[in-house]
Design an enzyme around this catalytic site. Structure first.
Site, PDB file in Angstrom:
ATOM      1  N   ASN A  96      17.834  10.060 -30.318  1.00 34.69           N
ATOM      2  CA  ASN A  96      16.316  10.008 -30.225  1.00 34.69           C
ATOM      3  C   ASN A  96      15.717   9.689 -31.546  1.00 34.69           C
ATOM      4  OD1 ASN A  96      17.179  12.586 -30.456  1.00 34.69           O
ATOM      5  ND2 ASN A  96      15.116  13.299 -30.449  1.00 34.69           N
ATOM      6  N   ASN A 279      11.175  20.815 -22.983  1.00 30.44           N
ATOM      7  CA  ASN A 279      11.343  19.926 -22.021  1.00 30.44           C
ATOM      8  C   ASN A 279      12.811  20.129 -21.588  1.00 30.44           C
ATOM      9  OD1 ASN A 279      10.860  18.129 -20.046  1.00 30.44           O
ATOM     10  ND2 ASN A 279      11.075  16.164 -21.454  1.00 30.44           N
ATOM     11  N   ASP A 306      19.713  22.886 -28.175  1.00 28.83           N
ATOM     12  CA  ASP A 306      18.864  21.488 -28.035  1.00 28.83           C
ATOM     13  C   ASP A 306      17.987  21.540 -29.025  1.00 28.83           C
ATOM     14  OD1 ASP A 306      18.083  19.260 -26.706  1.00 28.83           O
ATOM     15  OD2 ASP A 306      16.336  20.588 -25.536  1.00 28.83           O
TER      16      ASP A 306
END
Length: 418
Positions: A96, A279, A306
């Site tokens: 990302n 998320n 994460d």
């Protein structure tokens, strides 16, 4: 260079010295000697920390750094230094960035940027071009350039046929496909777990069903294609059961869980703190209990931070407007040690992820390459912004009690400590 680790308790189930306190002598990056006592010489670099424990180097399988494109959130250089000081000798960097890591050159950029670090860099390239879920990226070329897996970070693959084709195609080169567990149609505009808290706080809820439907679909496609699938950051009790049943059927499926989903619940939403907007969203106490059980019984293969740095301009906003994500490398060990035993944690940070992602095994043994994490499992602390090494400060664990801390690592012939 010769480094001597003094009075280190070894946590490595594959080592004959497991749970024993030993001195470890490392010369030119390799373990030369392990003994009860090794005399220190003048030229040695001596490491002698309180309650020193060592294990094989930890591997974090989902780390975002921002660079290229979002350097204000985190650069690769500072991100890797943060990883080292947080106990990680290897990280899998997500796709990302801007541009998205969806090409051979983008994969090589990440590897080259990390070449001088003592932390090994393993890119997870995008599954689809520009991570838009429409057309499959050049998976084989990126695999040849060093990508270890393929997935559109935190974006579900809505196109059923795209996932089917990817699972079939990746088998030609033993590729690992990632599928984020979220059904957008069911989740809708939900930003937190749908339940009592979302209703009482007036926040739009995303039902756990959105995760279950996506995982069920993924597992049907996996069974059909006989491919290899990894489901990152699961968050519900039902997800654990679905994956457990799939493993019993012999499907090649693995999954990970985060420290915040193991230890925090949607009760944290009461303060409208955007740092806990993540998320998948934080779920319920019954979900955390099931996730902990799933880690212990082997259903969940690994724990990942994460780690997702978000700059203050996009995080310190009204809750509904803030971007999802929390940093997590600095707090991972101390957070999970409050709910899991030490040996389980080490297995989920070393053997588990390395097996799934096909990385070389490590061991603390004479003659082995030194790939070691140094830590204290017992130190109690309250996590504050002062403990954050990342450029961005968006941690869900600020003001939380932690048990244990990392001292640093020895890897690639370098010692890095806090």
């Amino acid at each position: 260079m010769t480094t001597l680790l003094k009075s280190a308790t070894i946590i490595d189930a594959s080592s004959p010295f497991h749970k024993q306190q030993k001195d470890i002598l490392i010369t030119n990056g390799f373990i030369e000697k392990i003994a009860n006592s090794i005399p220190a010489k003048k030229e040695y670099e001596v490491v002698n920390y309180p309650n020193l424990h060592v294990s094989c180097g930890w591997f974090d399988t989902s780390v975002s750094f921002g660079e290229p494109g979002f350097e204000e959130r985190e650069t690769i250089q500072n991100g890797l230094l943060t990883a080292a000081k947080s106990g990680f000798t290897a990280v899998a960097i997500t796709s990302n960035t801007d541009p998205i890591v969806d090409s051979k050159s983008a994969v090589e950029f990440l590897i080259n940027k990390g070449a001088s670090s003592n932390v090994d860099v393993f890119p997870i390239a995008a599954l689809s071009k520009n991570s838009d879920g429409k057309e499959m990226a050049e998976l084989y070329d990126m695999k040849q350039s060093g990508a270890i897996a393929f997935g559109d970070y935190n974006k579900p693959i809505n196109n059923d046929n795209l996932l089917k084709i990817a699972l079939q195609y990746a088998q030609n080169f033993d590729g690992l496909v990632l599928s984020f567990p979220k059904n957008n149609a069911i989740a809708g505009e939900g930003i937190v777990n749908e339940g009592v808290n979302s209703t009482s706080l007036g926040l739009k809820g995303a039902p756990a069903l959105s995760e279950h439907l996506q995982i069920a679909r993924d597992l049907f496609l996996l069974e059909y294609t006989e491919g290899k699938l990894h489901i990152p950051t699961i968050s519900t009790a039902k997800s654990v059961q679905l994956i457990k049943d799939a493993k019993k059927k012999g499907l090649q499926v693995s999954c990970s869980v985060t420290p915040h989903h193991l230890t925090l619940t949607d009760d944290e939403l009461a303060g409208f703190d955007s740092n806990v907007k993540v998320n998948p969203p934080l779920r319920t106490k019954s979900d955390t209990k099931a996730l902990i059980k799933g880690v212990k019984d082997g259903t969940i293969d690994m724990i990942t931070s994460d780690h997702n740095p978000i700059d203050i301009e996009n995080k310190k906003l009204e809750f509904s407007l803030a971007l999802d994500g929390t940093i997590g490398m600095e707090s991972l060990f101390g957070a999970v040690h409050s709910v899991l035993d030490l040996e389980t944690i080490i297995e989920k940070l070393t053997k588990g992820p390395r097996a799934v992602f096909g990385l070389e095994k490590t061991q603390i043994a004479k003659g082995a390459k030194a790939n070691i994490t140094l830590f204290n499992p017992d130190e109690l602390s309250t996590f504050t912004e002062e403990h954050i090494l990342s450029t961005s400060k968006n941690s869900a664990f600020i003001d939380k009690k932690l048990q244990g801390k990392a001292y640093g690592i020895y890897a690639n012939n370098q010692l890095v400590t806090k």
